[in-house]
Motif scaffolding. Sequence first.
Motif, short mmCIF file in Angstrom:
data_model
loop_
_atom_site.label_atom_id
_atom_site.label_comp_id
_atom_site.label_asym_id
_atom_site.label_seq_id
_atom_site.Cartn_x
_atom_site.Cartn_y
_atom_site.Cartn_z
N GLY A 39 0.82 -1.15 -0.02
CA GLY A 39 -0.10 0.11 0.07
C GLY A 39 0.73 1.28 -0.04
O GLY A 39 0.84 2.13 -0.80
N SER A 40 1.82 1.34 0.86
CA SER A 40 2.86 2.33 0.88
C SER A 40 3.82 1.99 1.88
O SER A 40 3.91 1.30 2.51
N VAL A 41 4.96 3.01 1.73
CA VAL A 41 5.99 2.93 2.81
C VAL A 41 5.89 4.09 3.49
O VAL A 41 5.46 5.24 3.04
N VAL A 42 6.09 3.88 5.14
CA VAL A 42 5.79 4.79 5.92
C VAL A 42 7.00 5.23 6.64
O VAL A 42 7.70 4.20 7.21
N LEU A 43 7.37 6.21 6.84
CA LEU A 43 8.41 6.93 7.49
C LEU A 43 8.22 7.55 8.80
O LEU A 43 7.22 8.51 8.69
N ASP A 44 8.81 7.16 9.74
CA ASP A 44 8.40 8.03 11.00
C ASP A 44 9.35 9.07 11.10
O ASP A 44 10.59 9.04 10.58
N CYS A 45 8.91 10.28 11.70
CA CYS A 45 9.60 11.45 11.58
C CYS A 45 9.16 12.42 12.49
O CYS A 45 8.10 12.33 13.18
#
Length: 119
Positions: free
Chosen positions: A7-13
Motif C-alpha cells: 500500500g505504501s512505505v511509511v517513514l516515522d519522523c
Amino acid sequence: MPFAKLGSVVLDCPDPRALAGFYAGVLGGTVKDEGEWVDLVLPDGQTLAFQAAPGYVPPRWPAPDHSQQFHLDLTVEDLDAAEKEALALGARPLETEDRSRTFRVYADPAGHPFCLCAG
C-alpha cells in the motif's frame, strides 16, 4: 499466490509535513495532509507516507551496532544534477567521496538514509 500488495512505505519522523515537502521536491507528486499522518501520492500512483513519531531518533549510518533498518534507492538520470537539487532541498551527504560509483548516499532532513542511483 500473493495475498497482499504494498500500500505504501511509511517513514516515522518529527515533522510529517516538512518531510513530505522534501520528498515532493525530490519525487514530485501530491501531498495529502491528514495531520499526524501525511501521504505523498507519487505521479505513478504509489504512496510514500510520513507519520509523526514523538521522541523520533534518526538511524545512524553507517553504524553496525545501530541498524539503518531500510533505505530508499531513487533512480536519477544525472547524479551530479540530482545531488545539487537534493542538497538544495535539505539532504545531507553521508557518503559521496567515491565519485566513480553509480550511487551516492544521503540523509533526508529527518535523518533517513537514501541513495541517488544512476539510472
